[in-house]
Design a protein around this motif. Structure first.
Motif, mmCIF file in Angstrom:
data_model
loop_
_atom_site.group_PDB
_atom_site.id
_atom_site.type_symbol
_atom_site.label_atom_id
_atom_site.label_comp_id
_atom_site.label_asym_id
_atom_site.label_seq_id
_atom_site.Cartn_x
_atom_site.Cartn_y
_atom_site.Cartn_z
ATOM 1 N N PRO A 144 73.802 45.296 106.897
ATOM 2 C CA PRO A 144 74.839 44.533 106.179
ATOM 3 C C PRO A 144 74.488 43.065 106.007
ATOM 4 C CG PRO A 144 75.548 45.029 108.424
ATOM 5 C CD PRO A 144 74.285 45.802 108.199
ATOM 6 N N ASP A 145 73.528 42.579 106.774
ATOM 7 C CA ASP A 145 73.161 41.167 106.697
ATOM 8 C C ASP A 145 71.963 40.915 105.786
ATOM 9 O OD1 ASP A 145 75.180 40.480 108.536
ATOM 10 O OD2 ASP A 145 73.865 41.002 110.217
ATOM 11 N N ALA A 146 71.482 41.949 105.120
ATOM 12 C CA ALA A 146 70.306 41.793 104.260
ATOM 13 C C ALA A 146 70.629 42.251 102.844
ATOM 14 C CB ALA A 146 69.134 42.587 104.826
ATOM 15 N N ASP A 147 69.851 41.768 101.873
ATOM 16 C CA ASP A 147 70.043 42.079 100.458
ATOM 17 C C ASP A 147 69.789 43.574 100.221
ATOM 18 O OD1 ASP A 147 69.875 42.389 97.721
ATOM 19 O OD2 ASP A 147 68.648 40.619 97.383
ATOM 20 N N PRO A 148 70.776 44.311 99.684
ATOM 21 C CA PRO A 148 70.579 45.746 99.442
ATOM 22 C C PRO A 148 69.397 46.027 98.513
ATOM 23 C CG PRO A 148 72.903 45.172 99.265
ATOM 24 C CD PRO A 148 72.142 43.875 99.359
ATOM 25 N N PHE A 149 69.214 45.202 97.491
ATOM 26 C CA PHE A 149 68.108 45.416 96.553
ATOM 27 C C PHE A 149 66.775 45.339 97.280
ATOM 28 C CE2 PHE A 149 64.870 43.198 93.978
ATOM 29 C CZ PHE A 149 64.580 44.214 93.079
ATOM 30 N N VAL A 150 66.589 44.312 98.105
ATOM 31 C CA VAL A 150 65.332 44.168 98.841
ATOM 32 C C VAL A 150 65.151 45.340 99.790
ATOM 33 C CG1 VAL A 150 64.085 42.748 100.508
ATOM 34 C CG2 VAL A 150 65.318 41.662 98.617
ATOM 35 N N GLN A 151 66.201 45.733 100.480
ATOM 36 C CA GLN A 151 66.084 46.846 101.422
ATOM 37 C C GLN A 151 65.690 48.144 100.728
ATOM 38 O OE1 GLN A 151 69.048 47.093 104.751
ATOM 39 N NE2 GLN A 151 70.137 45.574 103.502
ATOM 40 N N LEU A 152 66.236 48.364 99.542
ATOM 41 C CA LEU A 152 65.987 49.634 98.862
ATOM 42 C C LEU A 152 64.651 49.688 98.142
ATOM 43 C CD1 LEU A 152 69.522 50.376 97.360
ATOM 44 C CD2 LEU A 152 68.350 51.685 99.139
ATOM 45 N N PHE A 153 64.207 48.574 97.541
ATOM 46 C CA PHE A 153 63.074 48.659 96.609
ATOM 47 C C PHE A 153 61.860 47.825 96.994
ATOM 48 C CE2 PHE A 153 66.982 49.426 94.070
ATOM 49 C CZ PHE A 153 66.746 50.765 93.759
ATOM 50 N N SER A 154 61.945 47.046 98.059
ATOM 51 C CA SER A 154 60.775 46.291 98.497
ATOM 52 C C SER A 154 59.624 47.247 98.829
ATOM 53 C CB SER A 154 61.108 45.461 99.739
ATOM 54 O OG SER A 154 59.925 44.966 100.339
ATOM 55 N N GLU A 155 58.396 46.801 98.572
ATOM 56 C CA GLU A 155 57.224 47.621 98.863
ATOM 57 C C GLU A 155 56.397 47.038 100.005
ATOM 58 O OE1 GLU A 155 55.157 48.550 95.234
ATOM 59 O OE2 GLU A 155 56.935 49.476 94.320
ATOM 60 N N SER A 156 57.076 46.407 100.948
ATOM 61 C CA SER A 156 56.376 45.889 102.125
ATOM 62 C C SER A 156 55.574 46.996 102.790
ATOM 63 C CB SER A 156 57.375 45.311 103.133
ATOM 64 O OG SER A 156 58.022 44.171 102.603
ATOM 65 N N ALA A 157 54.369 46.656 103.244
ATOM 66 C CA ALA A 157 53.480 47.630 103.869
ATOM 67 C C ALA A 157 53.825 47.801 105.345
ATOM 68 C CB ALA A 157 52.031 47.184 103.707
ATOM 69 N N GLY A 158 53.125 48.725 105.998
ATOM 70 C CA GLY A 158 53.288 48.922 107.435
ATOM 71 C C GLY A 158 54.607 49.529 107.832
ATOM 72 N N ARG A 159 55.200 50.359 106.957
ATOM 73 C CA ARG A 159 56.518 50.935 107.254
ATOM 74 C C ARG A 159 56.501 52.451 107.078
ATOM 75 N NH1 ARG A 159 60.865 48.519 103.554
ATOM 76 N NH2 ARG A 159 59.261 48.895 101.965
ATOM 77 N N ALA A 160 57.377 53.085 107.792
ATOM 78 C CA ALA A 160 57.591 54.524 107.641
ATOM 79 C C ALA A 160 59.040 54.835 107.957
ATOM 80 C CB ALA A 160 56.670 55.317 108.556
ATOM 81 N N LEU A 161 59.565 55.865 107.304
ATOM 82 C CA LEU A 161 60.896 56.381 107.607
ATOM 83 C C LEU A 161 60.697 57.694 108.351
ATOM 84 C CD1 LEU A 161 63.975 56.022 107.211
ATOM 85 C CD2 LEU A 161 63.762 57.368 105.102
ATOM 86 N N VAL A 162 61.243 57.782 109.544
ATOM 87 C CA VAL A 162 61.040 58.982 110.354
ATOM 88 C C VAL A 162 62.386 59.604 110.700
ATOM 89 C CG1 VAL A 162 58.898 58.103 111.337
ATOM 90 C CG2 VAL A 162 61.045 57.763 112.577
ATOM 91 N N ALA A 163 62.370 60.916 110.841
ATOM 92 C CA ALA A 163 63.524 61.651 111.352
ATOM 93 C C ALA A 163 63.184 62.121 112.755
ATOM 94 C CB ALA A 163 63.832 62.842 110.451
ATOM 95 N N VAL A 164 64.099 61.896 113.691
ATOM 96 C CA VAL A 164 63.875 62.326 115.074
ATOM 97 C C VAL A 164 65.073 63.154 115.525
ATOM 98 C CG1 VAL A 164 62.443 60.307 115.617
ATOM 99 C CG2 VAL A 164 64.892 60.234 116.045
ATOM 100 N N PRO A 165 64.816 64.222 116.285
ATOM 101 C CA PRO A 165 65.949 64.984 116.826
ATOM 102 C C PRO A 165 66.819 64.080 117.691
ATOM 103 C CG PRO A 165 63.859 66.157 117.128
ATOM 104 C CD PRO A 165 63.513 64.772 116.673
ATOM 105 N N ARG A 166 68.112 64.367 117.689
ATOM 106 C CA ARG A 166 69.020 63.520 118.470
ATOM 107 C C ARG A 166 68.618 63.466 119.940
ATOM 108 N NH1 ARG A 166 74.799 65.838 116.637
ATOM 109 N NH2 ARG A 166 73.560 67.763 116.738
#
Length: 763
Positions: A685-707
């Motif tokens: 909530p404290d960051a720009d939604p556009f940047v969060q959604l479409f930025s192409e910053s490197a060194g990132r991954a989205l992971v799913a982990v079991p609870r």
């Protein structure tokens, strides 16, 4: 080639007629190169010798404009990196030790210009050639991948070239029974008239079965086996692959149109099995495939790597065309051929195996105790040359290079002034526009034409981040491969752009759970005679080499493809980077789609910054290319890979996807659609939604982990210093993707947007 039909151009005649005119310029040789050949031989070359030198000294074969820069890969390779390699730069393909006595060989090469002239056969024979490179190392080919680049998706000529290329890749690879597990399909106007068709192959063998290309042992026999030699492909490496196209490049409009090679995958399939049995029976001393430059390359390279000379009788070469000259036989690039060095005592066994597989095999010469490669035709000597001067001592140019004056303007034209979406409706529309754009749309229309699962050892394939193949069925040891390059990034900053290509391929391998191990490359650039292009090349080579040194992954080999331009229009610099990784147990691999465990937590790993230079958003929405590409932090990439590999090994990650083109928005859409699972995405909530959604910053991954694993995994990230944020939750009961406080999308709506684009353009 002009030919005297009444008198063979022998070495004796060449010495007697020093002033006879020769068409060296038409064959791509410069004045000083021709004079150097005369100095080497002490006379003018024969027609056959001129043909050999012209193809072997071409840009494609000799690397004459790139060799000085390519040496930097060796300069930056440490002893520790070399320990991983069993064979490296200079061999048909790189080979690395992957444990348990297994060795894996992999390489990527280009077949760009032939694929524009004749898309199907150009692409098909590109696959066939790279497969034979892997076979020549003693390995069974396991899988292929195809990094492809075309002009605008809606351009008329793209509709001609792309379907033919895809059909050629599919037709050849499918007939060989090789799964196609990865690659890219990229569109940009600079590739119009000059598509990039790069082909990658990976193979495996027991480490002790490694074979190298050398002709040692006086009296050993030279055996040519496989298909007959014809007129197809003559001049391919010296004309098509080593010169710039001028003006109209459509069929019938070229000034230079040598025949493109014609492939026969069924012949190659039999040749593969024949070779593997020859290796198993240990009846081969050395072996070389016949690809670019044909017999000229195979004989000169085998002899140059041996300990003596070689004698060849061209009259013994099986032909499929009448009236071929010696020069044509030596220059033909007919496919599905191999050349082996065999001990006299093993010749009968060699021939028996070839008869078993119905493969034509002919003894055409032998290793001698002399110093030269001597070739006879019609009972007379038409070639008598020192083989190293043909194979390895071609011209080396120190081409001028300079940073273009326009580079400052390019980098100063940042995307900061571009209008950004800000309201929920604008963000929603932007996401759908990008997801459905040719840049980001599903490649299923392409990859469904490939057999991705033949032979039953494919573990991951498109649309996964990397392709993964089981190598050992008893232990489930496997390897993963990925090829990547964002050419817009390289255009903006060649050094950083090359490192970003390396970082993305490295990250893609790790998101599957494999430990990155080694690198290959295919460096596609414009004309080396342009100082600006050579600056791009020099910077990219240094960026890639320095990046590999920092990550500790050696460059095992690769390919340079210059003259990728039409007239004065060069392609975007495209150094395609291929990374190979190893995984101890493919059953621990990480899939791309979410929904594998009930209620998975979604975690965003890495830092997100306001970085849009060269981004898909700037390109698709605004037609903008300027600024600087995202920052690259290779130590962070190494840490991220270590976390992903550990999470795979310990069962803490149930799905993962790297963040690159299109950023977080594209990643979550693909994970939801591939897994057919709904999700709720939480933004900061404290960051720009556009940047969060479409930025192409490197060194990132989205992971799913079991609870059940969330606490253990996040504690590991925190302890290792890897930033993470809770980014949402998967909901296998839902058919929607909700981006909190922004928009909600039905999965059917997203699927129609993502999957509908390419079929509408090309089906």
């Amino acid at each position: 080639m002009a030919t005297d039909t009444t008198l063979t151009d022998t070495t004796a005649r060449a010495a007697e007629t020093p002033d006879a005119p020769q068409p060296y310029a038409e064959l791509g040789l410069a004045d000083d190169e021709y004079q150097r050949i005369r100095e080497i031989l002490g006379r003018r070359p024969t027609e056959a010798e001129l043909a050999m030198y012209s193809v072997m000294w071409s840009e494609h074969c000799s690397y004459k404009s790139s060799k000085r820069h390519l040496g930097y890969f060796g300069d930056t390779t440490t002893a520790e990196m070399r320990e991983k390699m069993l064979a490296g730069i200079g061999e048909n393909a790189g080979v690395v030790d992957v444990g348990d006595g297994w060795a894996v060989t992999f390489k990527v090469e280009s077949h760009n210009h032939p694929s524009y002239v004749e898309p199907y056969q150009g692409a098909a024979t590109g696959v066939g050639g790279i497969v034979r490179d892997i076979l020549a190392m003693g390995a069974r080919p396991l899988a292929v991948a195809d990094p492809l680049r075309f002009g605008p998706a809606d351009a008329e000529d793209t509709r001609r070239v792309l379907p033919g290329v895809v059909a050629g890749v599919a037709g050849y690879g499918n007939c060989l029974g090789l799964p196609n597990v990865g690659g890219e399909v990229v569109f940009d106007r600079t590739y119009a008239g000059n598509p990039l068709v790069n082909a990658m192959c990976v193979g495996a063998m027991r480490a002790e079965d490694l074979h190298l290309a050398h002709a040692s042992g006086t009296g050993n026999k030279i055996i040519l086996f496989g298909a007959r030699t014809g007129l197809d492909g003559i001049g391919g490496v010296s004309v098509l692959a080593s010169a710039t196209f001028d003006g109209d490049e459509s069929a019938g409009g070229r000034k230079k149109l040598p025949s493109v090679q014609v492939g026969d995958p069924f012949t190659e399939k039999v040749l593969i099995e024949c070779c593997l049995e020859l290796f198993a029976k240990d009846v081969v001393v050395g072996i070389q495939d016949l690809g670019g430059a044909g017999l000229s390359c195979a004989t000169s390279e085998l002899a140059a790597a041996g300990d003596g000379g070689m004698y060849i009788d061209l009259d013994r070469v099986p032909l499929r065309a009448e009236g071929m000259t010696a020069a044509e036989i030596l220059s033909s690039e007919s496919q599905e051929r191999m050349c082996a060095v065999v001990a006299p005592s093993d010749v009968d066994a060699f021939m028996e195996i070839c008869r078993k597989w119905d493969v034509i095999a002919t003894e055409i010469g032998e290793v001698t105790d002399g110093a030269n490669l001597v070739i006879n035709w019609h009972g007379e000597t038409v070639v008598d040359v020192p083989p190293r001067t043909v194979a390895h001592q071609g011209p080396v140019y120190d081409r001028p290079y300079a940073r273009p004056a326009s580079q400052d303007d390019i980098q100063s034209a940042t995307p900061d002034s571009l209008t950004r979406p800000s309201t929920p409706d604008e963000l929603r529309d932007t996401l759908l526009r990008l997801v459905s754009s040719p840049d980001l749309a599903s490649r299923d229309w392409v990859t469904q034409q490939y057999d991705r699962y033949v032979r039953g050892n494919t573990v991951l394939a498109q649309p996964a981040d990397s392709g993964m193949i089981r190598v050992d069925e008893s232990t489930s040891r496997g390897v993963a491969v990925s090829t990547d390059c964002n050419s817009r990034y390289v255009y903006l900053d060649p050094y950083r752009g090359a490192q970003l290509a390396l970082a993305e391929a490295y990250r893609n391998v790790a998101t599957g759970g494999a430990q990155p191990l080694a690198v290959t490359n295919c460096l596609n650039f414009g004309s080396p005679e342009d100082p600006g292009v050579m600056w791009q090349f020099e910077r990219a080579v240094h960026g890639l080499a320095d990046g590999c040194a920092e990550l500790g992954v050696p460059v095992t080999g690769g390919n340079v493809s210059f003259y990728n331009q039409t007239g004065d229009t060069a392609i975007l610099p495209t150094p395609v980077v291929g990374v190979l990784g190893v995984i101890d147990d493919v059953r621990r691999r990480i899939p791309t789609g979410i929904g594998n465990e009930p209620g998975e937590s979604l975690l965003l790993l890495g830092d997100t910054r306001d970085e849009f230079g060269g981004s898909v958003w700037a390109h698709v929405v605004h037609g903008h290319l300027g600024g600087t590409p995202p920052e690259v932090d290779l130590e962070r990439e190494r840490l991220l890979a270590e976390i992903l590999v550990a999470g795979s090994r310990d069962g803490m990650i149930s799905a993962a996807h790297d963040l690159s083109d299109g950023g977080l928005a594209q990643a979550i859409v693909e994970m939801a659609l591939v897994g057919q699972c709904g999700a709720r995405l939480l933004l900061d909530p404290d960051a720009d939604p556009f940047v969060q959604l479409f930025s192409e910053s490197a060194g990132r991954a989205l992971v799913a982990v079991p609870r059940t694993e969330e606490l253990r995994f996040t504690e590991m990230c925190s302890a290792r210093g890897l930033p993470w944020r809770k980014a949402g939750v998967a909901d296998e009961q839902s058919d929607q993707l909700e981006i909190q406080d922004v928009a909600t999308f039905g999965l059917d709506e997203l699927r129609e947007a993502w999957e509908g684009t390419l079929p509408k353009l090309f089906a």
